[in-house]
Design a protein around this motif. Sequence first.
Motif, short mmCIF file in Angstrom:
data_model
loop_
_atom_site.label_atom_id
_atom_site.label_comp_id
_atom_site.label_asym_id
_atom_site.label_seq_id
_atom_site.Cartn_x
_atom_site.Cartn_y
_atom_site.Cartn_z
N LEU A 172 0.83 -1.20 0.00
CA LEU A 172 0.00 0.00 0.00
C LEU A 172 0.87 1.25 0.00
O LEU A 172 0.50 2.28 -0.59
N LEU A 173 2.01 1.19 0.65
CA LEU A 173 2.96 2.30 0.64
C LEU A 173 3.37 2.66 -0.79
O LEU A 173 3.42 3.83 -1.15
N MET A 174 3.64 1.64 -1.58
CA MET A 174 4.05 1.87 -2.97
C MET A 174 2.88 2.38 -3.81
O MET A 174 3.02 3.35 -4.56
N ASN A 175 1.71 1.75 -3.67
CA ASN A 175 0.57 2.09 -4.52
C ASN A 175 0.02 3.49 -4.26
O ASN A 175 -0.44 4.17 -5.17
N ILE A 176 0.05 3.89 -3.00
CA ILE A 176 -0.45 5.24 -2.65
C ILE A 176 0.69 6.25 -2.61
O ILE A 176 0.54 7.40 -3.02
N ILE A 212 -4.12 3.97 -6.09
CA ILE A 212 -3.39 4.95 -6.90
C ILE A 212 -4.18 6.24 -7.03
O ILE A 212 -3.64 7.35 -6.90
N THR A 213 -5.50 6.12 -7.27
CA THR A 213 -6.36 7.30 -7.39
C THR A 213 -6.34 8.12 -6.09
O THR A 213 -6.22 9.35 -6.12
N GLY A 214 -6.43 7.43 -4.96
CA GLY A 214 -6.36 8.12 -3.67
C GLY A 214 -5.02 8.79 -3.47
O GLY A 214 -4.93 9.89 -2.91
N GLY A 215 -3.96 8.14 -3.92
CA GLY A 215 -2.62 8.72 -3.81
C GLY A 215 -2.47 9.98 -4.63
O GLY A 215 -1.89 10.97 -4.18
N VAL A 216 -3.00 9.95 -5.85
CA VAL A 216 -2.93 11.12 -6.72
C VAL A 216 -3.67 12.30 -6.10
O VAL A 216 -3.15 13.42 -6.01
N LEU A 217 -4.91 12.05 -5.64
CA LEU A 217 -5.72 13.13 -5.08
C LEU A 217 -5.14 13.67 -3.78
O LEU A 217 -5.11 14.89 -3.56
N SER A 218 -4.66 12.78 -2.91
CA SER A 218 -4.12 13.24 -1.62
C SER A 218 -2.81 13.99 -1.81
O SER A 218 -2.56 14.99 -1.14
N GLY A 219 -1.95 13.51 -2.71
CA GLY A 219 -0.69 14.19 -2.97
C GLY A 219 -0.90 15.57 -3.57
O GLY A 219 -0.29 16.56 -3.16
N ALA A 261 1.77 7.33 7.90
CA ALA A 261 2.89 8.16 8.34
C ALA A 261 4.07 8.08 7.37
O ALA A 261 4.71 9.10 7.08
N PHE A 262 4.37 6.88 6.88
CA PHE A 262 5.45 6.73 5.91
C PHE A 262 5.15 7.50 4.62
O PHE A 262 6.02 8.19 4.07
N ILE A 263 3.92 7.37 4.14
CA ILE A 263 3.52 8.10 2.93
C ILE A 263 3.63 9.60 3.15
O ILE A 263 4.17 10.34 2.33
N ASP A 264 3.12 10.04 4.29
CA ASP A 264 3.12 11.46 4.63
C ASP A 264 4.54 12.01 4.73
O ASP A 264 4.81 13.15 4.35
N PHE A 265 5.45 11.21 5.29
CA PHE A 265 6.84 11.66 5.43
C PHE A 265 7.45 11.98 4.07
O PHE A 265 8.08 13.02 3.88
N PHE A 266 7.26 11.08 3.11
CA PHE A 266 7.83 11.30 1.77
C PHE A 266 7.15 12.48 1.07
O PHE A 266 7.80 13.23 0.33
N ILE A 267 5.85 12.66 1.31
CA ILE A 267 5.15 13.82 0.76
C ILE A 267 5.73 15.11 1.33
O ILE A 267 6.03 16.05 0.59
#
Length: 245
Positions: A70-74, A128-135, A167-173
């Motif tokens: 999920l970390l990779m996909n989002i 992926i869609t959620g990742g695009v929108l959140s980023g 948290a991991f996703i947010d850190f990279f963002i």
Amino acid sequence: MNKLNYLFLLLALVAEIVGTVGGFGSSVFFVPIGNFFFDFHFVLGLTALFHLFSNVSKIMLFKKGLDKKLLMNIGIPSVIFVVVGGFLTKVMDSFFLEIALALFLVCLSLLFLIKKDLVIDPNKKNAITGGVLSGFSAGLLGTGGAIRGLTMAAFNLEKSVFIATSAFIDFFIDFTRTFVYFNNGYIHKEHLIYLPFLLVIGFLGTYLGKRILNYIQQDKFKRISLVLILLIGLVTLVNVYYKIA
């Protein structure tokens, strides 16, 4: 700007605690709160720096729950589109975008709260869609955690997995958008007076939020997250109202 605003720091601590309990990070509260005290671009820079501290603390406390797939996909689409959103802050009117985000959060959270049996397929496309929108939202408005929270809530993750992965996703963002905001001129010396306090708040708020989570049952976790996201949308609408009043 050279003097500390202690009310803002207190509310930042509350935002960190609530963001940890909700699992989607403190920026969804921190940004609307910050906009009551400072100008929009200053808040963007402050949020990126604060969230770096906040997410490091979450990673340390919840790292065992990480879902790498999920970390990779989002995460990957989030990082790409936070750059796009960050650069667009210089050319787009954030006022109307704040309204759109607030309405989106209110309507979508109400939909999930009312339609309790509504299920979003936990597949790669939705991730992926959620990742695009959140980023994109994180770069453009300073907060994308609520959108990511809605996406991840659909996957019905266990609490520690939800928080660690988020948290991991947010850190990279935040790491990425810090450079974008710096390039835009949003990060400057006036931020430095707040950094030591926000560092403490990031760790303290995360610790207190984790303690609170020990008393929350898993079946109630998703509902609490959605209620908090609804409140985020309403707070954002109130903030917009005060800007035009």
